[in-house]
Design a protein around this motif. Structure first.
Motif, PDB file in Angstrom:
ATOM      1  N   UNK A  83       2.111   6.782  -5.608  1.00 55.72           N
ATOM      2  CA  UNK A  83       3.130   7.111  -4.605  1.00 55.72           C
ATOM      3  C   UNK A  83       2.700   8.312  -3.771  1.00 55.72           C
ATOM      4  N   UNK A  84       2.599   8.106  -2.465  1.00 66.30           N
ATOM      5  CA  UNK A  84       2.370   9.186  -1.497  1.00 66.30           C
ATOM      6  C   UNK A  84       3.532   9.107  -0.529  1.00 66.30           C
ATOM      7  N   UNK A  85       4.381  10.106  -0.522  1.00 67.17           N
ATOM      8  CA  UNK A  85       5.659   9.946   0.188  1.00 67.17           C
ATOM      9  C   UNK A  85       6.079  11.257   0.830  1.00 67.17           C
ATOM     10  N   UNK A  86       6.553  11.173   2.068  1.00 64.23           N
ATOM     11  CA  UNK A  86       7.055  12.393   2.693  1.00 64.23           C
ATOM     12  C   UNK A  86       6.947  12.382   4.205  1.00 64.23           C
ATOM     13  N   UNK A  87       6.660  13.564   4.757  1.00 60.86           N
ATOM     14  CA  UNK A  87       6.591  13.755   6.210  1.00 60.86           C
ATOM     15  C   UNK A  87       5.523  12.850   6.806  1.00 60.86           C
ATOM     16  N   UNK A  88       5.861  12.198   7.936  1.00 60.20           N
ATOM     17  CA  UNK A  88       4.960  11.207   8.536  1.00 60.20           C
ATOM     18  C   UNK A  88       3.581  11.801   8.843  1.00 60.20           C
TER      19      UNK A  88
END
Ligand code: FBP
Ligand code: MG
Ligand code: MG
Length: 338
Positions: free
Chosen positions: A317-322
């Motif tokens: 999972x790599x998730x966050x600000x574009x």
């Protein structure tokens, strides 16, 4: 004339969760109210779990069960308690026909075959932080069933894929308790007022800053991380971004959602597919982040595009600000083309 979404956003801070849900339903006159009731059922269980979390240090509910769950992880007493509370609330509420929980091997049939929804849930996230009074959470994901109403739910109802979610959210038991969710029209957040026993609208429209300056990962696994992840993180350090890692996914995610940042749980030698579970961690948080204007990838595939095959399937999972996720992906692309 306001669109339904704008109408909802116009509700003032301080509106109770119940009233908010009721008003949102009024925006859709043909809605049956079942999803609204389901969200209320989840909020009710969250209040009960919140009470147990708050007083855990004073009760026998703290500590390990001395046994492993279906994931092969040490089960904490509060994991079990939260699991019971959510399943009970969803069963009594009668809107969910089945529940998939991190703590259970197989689907739990609630006996409500008329229910049109199924719920996947991580009842207590961050359980290694329970004993030390650090923020923990609950994560949930809701699907409309694909099997006909009147019969028992099946695997297909849960394995529809992340883009089929009709709602998703989490509860954060932190310095204050919050419920954050989306039904596919933006992200809203409610803060719990203990003495009144109510969730109140505190964050009417959450969007994640496009350019974050925080990275969150367990650097203890640094030497196991893929080369491109290490290169990206090294650049973050050169840019003097802040490293922040609570070790409770909900808490790390919530901070980054509000302030900007990227959360990474890459594949490691110990967990070659990553550690986090797709159906009740990856999918719901990816649904929320896209609603909030951010991005979520598992390696180079958008998390919501993964076709699930197993209830307890794991995924990186790599998730966050574009901007940060895109920057990480550019390191992955460079490695692939080298
Ligand atoms: O100790 P690690 O490997 O950094 O893992 C931490 C991660 O594992 C989790 O605790 C898994 O969740 P559970 O507590 O629900 O099993 C995440 O909340 C957290 O981000
Ligand atoms: Mg978890
Ligand atoms: Mg858990």
């Amino acid at each position: 004339m306001l669109t339904p979404h704008e109408n909802t956003l116009a509700l003032p801070v301080g509106t109770t969760l119940d009233r908010f849900i009721m008003r949102k339903q009024e925006d859709f006159p043909y809605a049956t109210g079942e999803l609204s009731q389901l969200l209320r059922d989840i909020a009710l269980a969250a209040k009960i779990v919140n009470r147990e979390v708050n007083r855990a240090g004073l009760t026998t509910i703290i500590g390990s069960m001395g046994q492993e769950n279906v994931q092969g992880e040490q089960q904490q007493k509060l994991d079990v308690e939260a699991n019971i509370r959510f399943i009970r609330a969803l069963t009594n509420g009668q809107e969910a026909c089945a529940v998939l929980s991190e703590e259970e091997d197989d689907i739990i049939h609630t006996g409500n075959c008329q229910g049109r929804y199924v719920v996947a849930i991580d009842p207590l996230d961050g359980s290694s932080n329970i004993d030390v009074n650090v923020s923990i959470g609950t994560i949930f994901s809701i699907y409309r069933r694909v099997t006909p109403v009147g019969v028992e739910a099946t695997r297909e109802d849960f394995l529809q894929g992340g883009r089929a979610q009709v709602a998703a959210g989490y509860i954060l038991y932190g310095s204050s308790t919050m419920m954050v969710y989306s039904t596919g029209a933006g992200v809203v957040g409610f803060t719990y007022e203990n003495s009144l026993g109510e969730f109140f609208l505190s964050h009417p429209s959450i969007s994640i800053p496009r350019a974050g300056q925080v990275f969150s990962c367990n650097e203890g696994y640094w030497f196991d991380y893929p080369e491109y992840v290490r290169e990206y993180l090294t650049q973050c350090k050169r840019d003097q971004f802040s490293g922040r890692y609570v070790g409770s996914l909900v808490a790390d995610y919530h901070r980054n959602l509000l302030k900007g940042g990227i959360y990474l749980y890459p594949p490691t030698k110990k967990a070659p597919d990553g550690k986090l579970r797709l159906l009740y961690e990856g999918f719901p948080l990816a649904f929320l982040i896209e609603q909030a204007g951010g991005q979520a990838y598992a390696g180079t595939t958008p998390v919501l595009d993964i076709v699930p095959t197993d209830f307890h399937q794991r995924s990186p999972l790599f998730i966050g600000s574009a901007d940060q996720v895109e920057s990480l992906l550019s390191y992955a692309a460079e490695t692939a083309s080298a």
